[in-house]
Design a protein around this motif. Structure first.
Motif, PDB file in Angstrom:
ATOM      1  N   ARG A 134       0.908  -1.230   0.054  1.00 29.54           N
ATOM      2  CA  ARG A 134      -0.018   0.019  -0.099  1.00 29.54           C
ATOM      3  C   ARG A 134       0.818   1.226   0.081  1.00 29.54           C
ATOM      4  N   THR A 135       1.927   1.242   1.004  1.00 32.09           N
ATOM      5  CA  THR A 135       2.790   2.410   0.893  1.00 32.09           C
ATOM      6  C   THR A 135       3.328   2.597  -0.570  1.00 32.09           C
ATOM      7  N   ASP A 138       0.666   4.176  -2.922  1.00 33.97           N
ATOM      8  CA  ASP A 138       0.668   5.454  -2.783  1.00 33.97           C
ATOM      9  C   ASP A 138       1.732   6.350  -3.166  1.00 33.97           C
ATOM     10  N   ASN A 139       2.872   5.900  -2.699  1.00 32.65           N
ATOM     11  CA  ASN A 139       4.027   6.757  -3.097  1.00 32.65           C
ATOM     12  C   ASN A 139       4.467   6.777  -4.575  1.00 32.65           C
TER      13      ASN A 139
END
Lengths: 145, 145
Positions: A134-135, A138-139
């Motif tokens: 997820r991180t 999102d980045n």
DNA sequence: AATACTCGGTCTCATTGTGAGACTAATGGA
DNA sequence: TCCATTAGTCTCACAATGAGACCGAGTATT
């Protein structure tokens, strides 16, 4: 009883693909598959949490609410009714004042705990990888189209 | 106190109750348990169906839609994005006209198939009993309070 | 040559689902 | 006396969802 355990599934789920193909009918439409009506219930936002609560012991209405603080009375009532209707939960009323109502898993409800546990163990095990994914996502740059 | 007959569940579920107790923190609140964020995704109305579709083979966007006729474009897009974000599904774009986009399960996505299959087998097995329970419930007198 | 169709989306709008919180009635406790 | 407790139900506001229009470029049909 424990047919589902390691031996059958662990090896990489042979036969599973076959089953998926059966659920997905020849034309690729599994929209009407009877499994769906059951998965719809299990796949409900609150159902799983209520079942986990009841897995531990019989609970009263308010006890469940305290165990799942962000469920509203409205949705807890609805979830419990649906579970009762499906025969997974039994409701027992004591004619006291103030009223007292006990909820417990039925035998059918208990039988769900094994596959449900498998799923939760998976969630527990993969949770760090998913959080990382997820991180990353999102980045990352916005979607290429 | 506990009416739960652990013996019935044994055979593969030892330690499960203990795990449930861990998920449910001491004060009975498992609202914040990290497993929840994952279950929220799995417990989505469409997620399971999309994963089953992709379990069979790589699909293009429209192929999934044909496999799940009652999903709207909107929700299919959203479900696929969420699955991609969680690292369960990979998206591959071909710069053709008209556009072509392939979706497939990642390794992480595949690892979900085993517990998911266990759950679906349970659904398949218990579906008649649940259907019967529903009929009974619907024919029964209104709830006693 | 003009038209229609396809693809994977996004956008708006109407419908549906959900959460917050008021309300209930009898009782026990401060 | 006053308030909290119990298991709900009810209403209202807001969030999530479904239906369907729209997109742009290339291919297929007419």
């Amino acid at each position: 009883m424990t047919r589902l355990r390691a031996g059958n599934l662990a090896q990489g789920c042979e036969g599973m693909m076959e089953r998926f193909r059966v659920w997905a009918r020849a034309d690729g439409d599994f929209g009407l598959c009877p499994v769906r009506s059951v998965l719809d219930r299990i796949g409900d936002k609150w159902t799983t949490l209520v079942i986990i609560a009841l897995a531990q012991r019989t609970h009263r209405f308010s006890e469940i609410r305290r165990a799942i603080p962000d469920i509203s009375k409205r949705m807890l009532t609805q979830t419990l009714r649906d579970l009762e209707r499906d025969g997974l939960v039994a409701r027992r009323v004591f004619a006291t004042k103030p009223p007292s109502v006990e909820y417990r898993l039925t035998e059918l409800g208990h039988s769900l705990l094994e596959p449900l546990t498998a799923l939760i163990l998976w969630a527990e095990k993969t949770q760090p990888r998913i959080a990382m994914a997820r991180t990353e996502f999102d980045n990352a740059a916005p979607l290429a189209v």
